[in-house]
Design a protein around this motif. Structure first.
Motif, PDB file in Angstrom:
ATOM      1  N   MET A   1     -27.000  24.511 -29.338  1.00 11.59           N
ATOM      2  CA  MET A   1     -25.585  24.168 -29.523  1.00 11.59           C
ATOM      3  C   MET A   1     -25.438  22.656 -29.655  1.00 11.59           C
ATOM      4  SD  MET A   1     -22.324  24.924 -27.026  1.00 11.59           S
ATOM      5  CE  MET A   1     -22.911  23.835 -25.752  1.00 11.59           C
ATOM      6  N   HIS A   2     -24.720  22.223 -30.685  1.00 10.09           N
ATOM      7  CA  HIS A   2     -24.515  20.789 -30.867  1.00 10.09           C
ATOM      8  C   HIS A   2     -23.398  20.300 -29.961  1.00 10.09           C
ATOM      9  CE1 HIS A   2     -24.131  16.855 -32.504  1.00 10.09           C
ATOM     10  NE2 HIS A   2     -22.946  17.096 -33.058  1.00 10.09           N
ATOM     11  N   ILE A   3     -23.710  19.312 -29.135  1.00 11.31           N
ATOM     12  CA  ILE A   3     -22.720  18.694 -28.249  1.00 11.31           C
ATOM     13  C   ILE A   3     -22.418  17.311 -28.796  1.00 11.31           C
ATOM     14  CG2 ILE A   3     -22.280  17.886 -25.905  1.00 11.31           C
ATOM     15  CD1 ILE A   3     -24.418  19.989 -25.018  1.00 11.31           C
ATOM     16  N   ASP A   4     -21.167  17.048 -29.058  1.00 11.21           N
ATOM     17  CA  ASP A   4     -20.748  15.762 -29.616  1.00 11.21           C
ATOM     18  C   ASP A   4     -20.232  14.883 -28.489  1.00 11.21           C
ATOM     19  OD1 ASP A   4     -19.577  13.609 -30.897  1.00 11.21           O
ATOM     20  OD2 ASP A   4     -18.774  14.812 -32.545  1.00 11.21           O
ATOM     21  N   HIS A   5     -20.954  13.799 -28.200  1.00 10.96           N
ATOM     22  CA  HIS A   5     -20.548  12.945 -27.082  1.00 10.96           C
ATOM     23  C   HIS A   5     -19.181  12.320 -27.312  1.00 10.96           C
ATOM     24  CE1 HIS A   5     -21.924   9.516 -29.572  1.00 10.96           C
ATOM     25  NE2 HIS A   5     -21.118   8.807 -28.809  1.00 10.96           N
ATOM     26  N   ARG A   6     -18.780  12.158 -28.568  1.00 10.72           N
ATOM     27  CA  ARG A   6     -17.471  11.556 -28.844  1.00 10.72           C
ATOM     28  C   ARG A   6     -16.342  12.459 -28.342  1.00 10.72           C
ATOM     29  NH1 ARG A   6     -18.665  10.747 -35.120  1.00 10.72           N
ATOM     30  NH2 ARG A   6     -19.383  12.862 -34.675  1.00 10.72           N
ATOM     31  N   LYS A   7     -16.460  13.755 -28.618  1.00 12.79           N
ATOM     32  CA  LYS A   7     -15.438  14.719 -28.186  1.00 12.79           C
ATOM     33  C   LYS A   7     -15.478  14.903 -26.674  1.00 12.79           C
ATOM     34  CE  LYS A   7     -13.946  19.493 -29.163  1.00 12.79           C
ATOM     35  NZ  LYS A   7     -14.143  20.116 -27.832  1.00 12.79           N
ATOM     36  N   LEU A   8     -16.679  15.117 -26.127  1.00 12.48           N
ATOM     37  CA  LEU A   8     -16.813  15.379 -24.704  1.00 12.48           C
ATOM     38  C   LEU A   8     -16.458  14.145 -23.879  1.00 12.48           C
ATOM     39  CD1 LEU A   8     -17.577  17.502 -22.644  1.00 12.48           C
ATOM     40  CD2 LEU A   8     -19.976  16.857 -22.911  1.00 12.48           C
ATOM     41  N   GLY A   9     -16.828  12.964 -24.372  1.00  8.33           N
ATOM     42  CA  GLY A   9     -16.508  11.739 -23.640  1.00  8.33           C
ATOM     43  C   GLY A   9     -15.024  11.507 -23.493  1.00  8.33           C
ATOM     44  N   ARG A  10     -14.260  11.906 -24.492  1.00  9.35           N
ATOM     45  CA  ARG A  10     -12.798  11.795 -24.401  1.00  9.35           C
ATOM     46  C   ARG A  10     -12.216  12.872 -23.492  1.00  9.35           C
ATOM     47  NH1 ARG A  10     -14.172   9.587 -29.265  1.00  9.35           N
ATOM     48  NH2 ARG A  10     -13.023   7.714 -29.874  1.00  9.35           N
ATOM     49  N   GLU A  11     -12.750  14.102 -23.597  1.00 12.89           N
ATOM     50  CA  GLU A  11     -12.256  15.189 -22.746  1.00 12.89           C
ATOM     51  C   GLU A  11     -12.491  14.890 -21.267  1.00 12.89           C
ATOM     52  OE1 GLU A  11     -14.312  18.620 -24.137  1.00 12.89           O
ATOM     53  OE2 GLU A  11     -13.060  18.856 -25.938  1.00 12.89           O
ATOM     54  N   LEU A  12     -13.598  14.249 -20.949  1.00 14.06           N
ATOM     55  CA  LEU A  12     -13.947  13.944 -19.563  1.00 14.06           C
ATOM     56  C   LEU A  12     -13.443  12.576 -19.111  1.00 14.06           C
ATOM     57  CD1 LEU A  12     -17.616  15.326 -19.462  1.00 14.06           C
ATOM     58  CD2 LEU A  12     -15.535  16.403 -18.573  1.00 14.06           C
ATOM     59  N   ASP A  13     -12.636  11.916 -19.966  1.00  3.25           N
ATOM     60  CA  ASP A  13     -12.059  10.603 -19.629  1.00  3.25           C
ATOM     61  C   ASP A  13     -13.134   9.578 -19.295  1.00  3.25           C
ATOM     62  OD1 ASP A  13      -9.405  11.243 -20.058  1.00  3.25           O
ATOM     63  OD2 ASP A  13      -9.084  11.949 -18.008  1.00  3.25           O
ATOM     64  N   LEU A  14     -14.188   9.534 -20.124  1.00  2.00           N
ATOM     65  CA  LEU A  14     -15.244   8.545 -19.933  1.00  2.00           C
ATOM     66  C   LEU A  14     -15.018   7.301 -20.781  1.00  2.00           C
ATOM     67  CD1 LEU A  14     -18.327  10.964 -19.927  1.00  2.00           C
ATOM     68  CD2 LEU A  14     -17.067  10.053 -17.958  1.00  2.00           C
ATOM     69  N   PHE A  15     -14.624   7.485 -22.047  1.00  2.00           N
ATOM     70  CA  PHE A  15     -14.348   6.342 -22.917  1.00  2.00           C
ATOM     71  C   PHE A  15     -13.365   6.769 -23.986  1.00  2.00           C
ATOM     72  CE2 PHE A  15     -17.620   8.615 -25.223  1.00  2.00           C
ATOM     73  CZ  PHE A  15     -17.287   8.445 -26.556  1.00  2.00           C
ATOM     74  N   ASP A  16     -12.840   5.769 -24.691  1.00  2.75           N
ATOM     75  CA  ASP A  16     -11.918   6.041 -25.790  1.00  2.75           C
ATOM     76  C   ASP A  16     -11.930   4.830 -26.709  1.00  2.75           C
ATOM     77  OD1 ASP A  16      -9.982   7.314 -27.374  1.00  2.75           O
ATOM     78  OD2 ASP A  16      -8.890   8.044 -25.621  1.00  2.75           O
ATOM     79  N   SER A  17     -11.103   4.855 -27.728  1.00  2.00           N
ATOM     80  CA  SER A  17     -10.987   3.734 -28.660  1.00  2.00           C
ATOM     81  C   SER A  17      -9.559   3.669 -29.170  1.00  2.00           C
ATOM     82  CB  SER A  17     -11.962   3.918 -29.839  1.00  2.00           C
ATOM     83  OG  SER A  17     -11.680   5.121 -30.526  1.00  2.00           O
ATOM     84  N   ASP A  18      -9.232   2.578 -29.820  1.00  2.00           N
ATOM     85  CA  ASP A  18      -7.886   2.409 -30.364  1.00  2.00           C
ATOM     86  C   ASP A  18      -7.990   1.611 -31.654  1.00  2.00           C
ATOM     87  OD1 ASP A  18      -5.145   1.039 -30.743  1.00  2.00           O
ATOM     88  OD2 ASP A  18      -4.766   2.444 -29.093  1.00  2.00           O
ATOM     89  N   PRO A  19      -7.298   2.037 -32.717  1.00  2.00           N
ATOM     90  CA  PRO A  19      -7.368   1.301 -33.991  1.00  2.00           C
ATOM     91  C   PRO A  19      -6.963  -0.156 -33.861  1.00  2.00           C
ATOM     92  CG  PRO A  19      -6.287   3.428 -34.296  1.00  2.00           C
ATOM     93  CD  PRO A  19      -6.447   3.240 -32.819  1.00  2.00           C
ATOM     94  N   LEU A  20      -6.107  -0.457 -32.888  1.00  2.00           N
ATOM     95  CA  LEU A  20      -5.656  -1.836 -32.732  1.00  2.00           C
ATOM     96  C   LEU A  20      -6.766  -2.729 -32.174  1.00  2.00           C
ATOM     97  CD1 LEU A  20      -3.033  -3.323 -33.342  1.00  2.00           C
ATOM     98  CD2 LEU A  20      -2.345  -2.987 -30.960  1.00  2.00           C
ATOM     99  N   ILE A  21      -7.713  -2.164 -31.451  1.00  2.00           N
ATOM    100  CA  ILE A  21      -8.895  -2.913 -31.011  1.00  2.00           C
ATOM    101  C   ILE A  21      -9.900  -2.986 -32.143  1.00  2.00           C
ATOM    102  CG2 ILE A  21     -10.819  -2.982 -29.372  1.00  2.00           C
ATOM    103  CD1 ILE A  21      -9.005  -1.625 -27.329  1.00  2.00           C
ATOM    104  N   GLY A  22     -10.134  -1.863 -32.827  1.00  2.00           N
ATOM    105  CA  GLY A  22     -11.000  -1.891 -33.994  1.00  2.00           C
ATOM    106  C   GLY A  22     -12.131  -0.890 -33.940  1.00  2.00           C
ATOM    107  N   ALA A  23     -12.684  -0.598 -35.116  1.00  2.00           N
ATOM    108  CA  ALA A  23     -13.798   0.341 -35.224  1.00  2.00           C
ATOM    109  C   ALA A  23     -15.041  -0.219 -34.552  1.00  2.00           C
ATOM    110  CB  ALA A  23     -14.086   0.629 -36.695  1.00  2.00           C
ATOM    111  N   GLY A  24     -15.800   0.660 -33.901  1.00  2.00           N
ATOM    112  CA  GLY A  24     -17.033   0.242 -33.248  1.00  2.00           C
ATOM    113  C   GLY A  24     -16.830  -0.558 -31.984  1.00  2.00           C
ATOM    114  N   LEU A  25     -15.623  -0.496 -31.414  1.00  2.00           N
ATOM    115  CA  LEU A  25     -15.303  -1.259 -30.209  1.00  2.00           C
ATOM    116  C   LEU A  25     -14.642  -0.340 -29.174  1.00  2.00           C
ATOM    117  CD1 LEU A  25     -13.853  -4.422 -32.009  1.00  2.00           C
ATOM    118  CD2 LEU A  25     -16.073  -4.252 -30.850  1.00  2.00           C
TER     119      LEU A  25
END
Length: 400
Positions: A1-25
């Motif tokens: 099963m493929h686990i995507d850390h981007r999806k799971l990291g947001r669901e578990l409140d580990l990290f996030d991002s915002d367009p106002l900060i910028g891509a890759g940040l």
């Protein structure tokens, strides 16, 4: 099963991002920051106990610094543009090694000082293209678990062997299983620093270290750093793609570029060899991998919350809060959850991958007891609060 850390990291409140900060940040939320701090502290202590001295160095340097190191000539496309400042041009560093070379050079060194092991969990920046950044695996602002060992050439093989030993120890504690080891060598058509003798010696030393450690590896021409060959420790994600995580490099080029030397035993001056190493790579790529390989259920010692205390009813709230205070005072990461049915709160703690739920009901509260439930469904008989805290604390040591 493929686990995507981007999806799971947001669901578990580990990290996030915002367009106002910028891509890759990406930014780290409290849960992710708590897990990361535990890992950083472990790596810092592991290095300290194995002879490393930790430093801090600035993320900026003059353009001339990176011209001298060779980064500007060989790596400028991956660097952010210079910033004019008071007649100088300042650059966000793409690597920590030039700063550490100057830290070595800031004092006179003797053969008795070697090996000198300088470590730093430091920031560096790469101008990654917008199309390739995403999640934690490819970012523009990087916190690297980095170190540089300055040693005599005769000491280099032993230093590399010791780094391989420390890597195995760290990876076992983190729950990492390397998928392969790659010896990255120089190829045709690229510019490289240093001379033929240095490259031949560096490649030989890395081969000897891998053979002595009994590590099978593949060789990849054209994958070396511009200043030297390297061992890349690869890990595979849940989709089977390999990423370089940890690395060891031997560098004859930068000690010459920065004119590094030490007083040798004969009373003359000799040039040190520079061993670059990272036990666990960047915190970003490391946690991208850890989230996937553990499906968010980190080992207890670096779980964001280690104990969720759940009072069955309002009558047990004071006892639950007292248990949280005692657990936190003992060094655990604990929190109480009061809202909703007890069944819903048990399910929520399990979904959040919290290792232990501590249930305090009308039978437990008067006698200072707690009934522990592991996230895998195991239930323990009610035990005194102090015993529960002692048990969890014992399990919370790295590698326990």
């Amino acid at each position: 099963m493929h686990i995507d850390h981007r999806k799971l990291g947001r669901e578990l409140d580990l990290f996030d991002s915002d367009p106002l900060i910028g891509a890759g940040l990406p930014f780290w939320l409290p849960g992710g920051a708590a897990a990361r701090h535990a890992v950083e502290s472990y790596l810092h202590d592991l290095e300290r106990r194995n002879g490393y001295q930790h430093v801090y160095s600035p993320a900026l340097g003059k353009r001339q610094l990176f011209e001298k190191s060779g980064h500007w000539r060989n790596f400028a496309d991956d660097m952010f543009p210079p910033m004019p400042m008071g007649g100088d041009e300042l650059v966000l560093r793409p690597s920590l090694c030039p700063h550490h070379a100057l830290i070595y050079k800031s004092r006179g060194r003797s053969y008795r000082d070697l090996p000198l092991r300088i470590a730093e969990l430091g920031p560096m920046y790469r101008a990654e293209r917008s199309g390739v950044v995403g999640g934690l695996s490819r970012v523009r602002a990087i916190q690297l678990n980095d170190a540089h060992v300055f040693c005599a050439e005769s000491q280099a093989a032993a230093e590399v062997a010791d780094v391989l030993r420390l890597m195995r120890q760290a990876h076992a504690a983190l729950g990492i299983q390397p998928s392969s080891f790659q010896l990255s060598l120089r190829g045709e058509g690229k510019k490289y620093g240093g001379d033929e003798a240095g490259w031949a010696s560096a490649s030989r030393l890395l081969r000897v270290a891998l053979a002595s450690a009994g590590i099978d590896h593949v060789e990849a021409e054209g994958e070396a750093a511009f200043y030297g060959p390297k061992i890349d420790v690869q890990v595979a994600d849940s989709a089977g793609r390999e990423w370089s995580l940890a690395t060891i490099q031997i560098d004859y080029h930068q000690p010459e570029a920065f004119d590094l030397s030490y007083a040798d035993a004969s009373g003359g001056r000799s040039r040190p060899v520079m061993v670059h190493r990272s036990l666990a790579g960047s915190m970003e790529r490391l946690f991208g991998h850890l989230i996937e390989v553990h499906d968010g259920a980190f080992p207890l010692w670096y779980s964001p919350v280690q104990l969720a205390v759940l009072p069955v009813s309002e009558d047990q709230s004071d006892a639950a809060n007292a248990l949280v205070r005692a657990a936190v005072a003992a060094g655990l990461r604990a929190e109480a959850s009061h809202d909703g049915s007890i069944g819903a709160r048990i399910r929520s703690a399990s979904e959040r991958r919290i290792p232990y739920a501590g249930i305090v009901g009308k039978k437990e509260a008067p006698d200072g007891l707690v009934a522990l439930r592991h996230r895998d469904g195991r239930q323990l008989p009610a035990m005194p609060v102090a015993a529960a805290i002692e048990m969890i604390s014992g399990e919370a040591r790295p590698g326990a």
